[in-house]
Design a protein around this motif. Structure first.
Motif: not given
Length: 197
Positions: A71, A99, A130, A132, A136-137
């Motif tokens: 997180p 988000f 969110t 990690w 994904y980001h």
């Protein structure tokens, strides 16, 4: 996490600065270092092969700091100059819509730097929790690398701030020893400039 919870953790961990990413390297210079996202300190990716290098570097080093399935908080940075110029509005950016952001108190930029900013200039941070995961980001990292949005990542548990920008990533680590260890590990990605910029 509530706004009050964030502010309490911020004051506990980073009492010498406010949550504006460009201040970190000045206010915590002894714990700061920077990597460049592309070879030869190139600022912007121009083709997909350069994007792969940029995203690979950023994912590798951020995963090293955060770990997998960890997180963390995204802090979106909104700047409002006067009555008619606004950038990076969280509510209007598609990249931020997945988000759930909590707004922090507005910061009057004129009180931070009266020479740089006028009285109506406002900075509005907002944070969202969110997880990690590598890759994904990537869309978020792309938007930051293109200077379309401004945002940084923070893990209070790991005592690290990760602040991507158009050109690289700034890090604020828990102490000088940790910083020097990581600087050595990623020395091939560091700036050749003496000041590390």
């Amino acid at each position: 996490m509530t706004k009050e919870g964030f502010q309490k953790l911020w004051t506990l961990n980073y009492p010498d600065t406010v949550p504006i990413s460009y201040l970190f390297k000045h206010d915590y210079s002894e714990r700061w270092f920077r990597i460049h996202s592309l070879p030869n300190s190139k600022r912007y990716a121009e083709d997909e092969s350069e994007w792969q290098i940029l995203l690979s570097r950023q994912n590798e080093i951020i995963t090293d700091f955060f770990g997998l399935e960890t997180p963390f908080l995204i802090v979106a940075e909104e700047y409002n100059w006067g009555d008619n110029r606004q950038i990076h509005i969280t509510d209007e950016e598609d990249i931020f819509k997945p988000f759930s952001f909590v707004r922090l108190d507005n910061i009057e930029l004129n009180k931070i730097d009266s020479e740089e900013y006028n009285e109506p200039d406002i900075y509005r941070p907002a944070f969202a929790l969110t997880i990690w995961k590598p890759k994904y980001h990537d869309n978020l990292l792309r938007e930051i690398a293109n200077d379309n949005i401004r945002a940084y990542f923070i893990s209070f548990d790991k005592n690290v701030i990760v602040a991507p920008y158009d050109g690289g990533v700034d890090f604020i680590l828990k102490d000088i020893t940790t910083k020097e260890n990581y600087k050595n590990k990623y020395r091939q990605w560091l700036s050749e400039r003496e000041d590390g910029l």
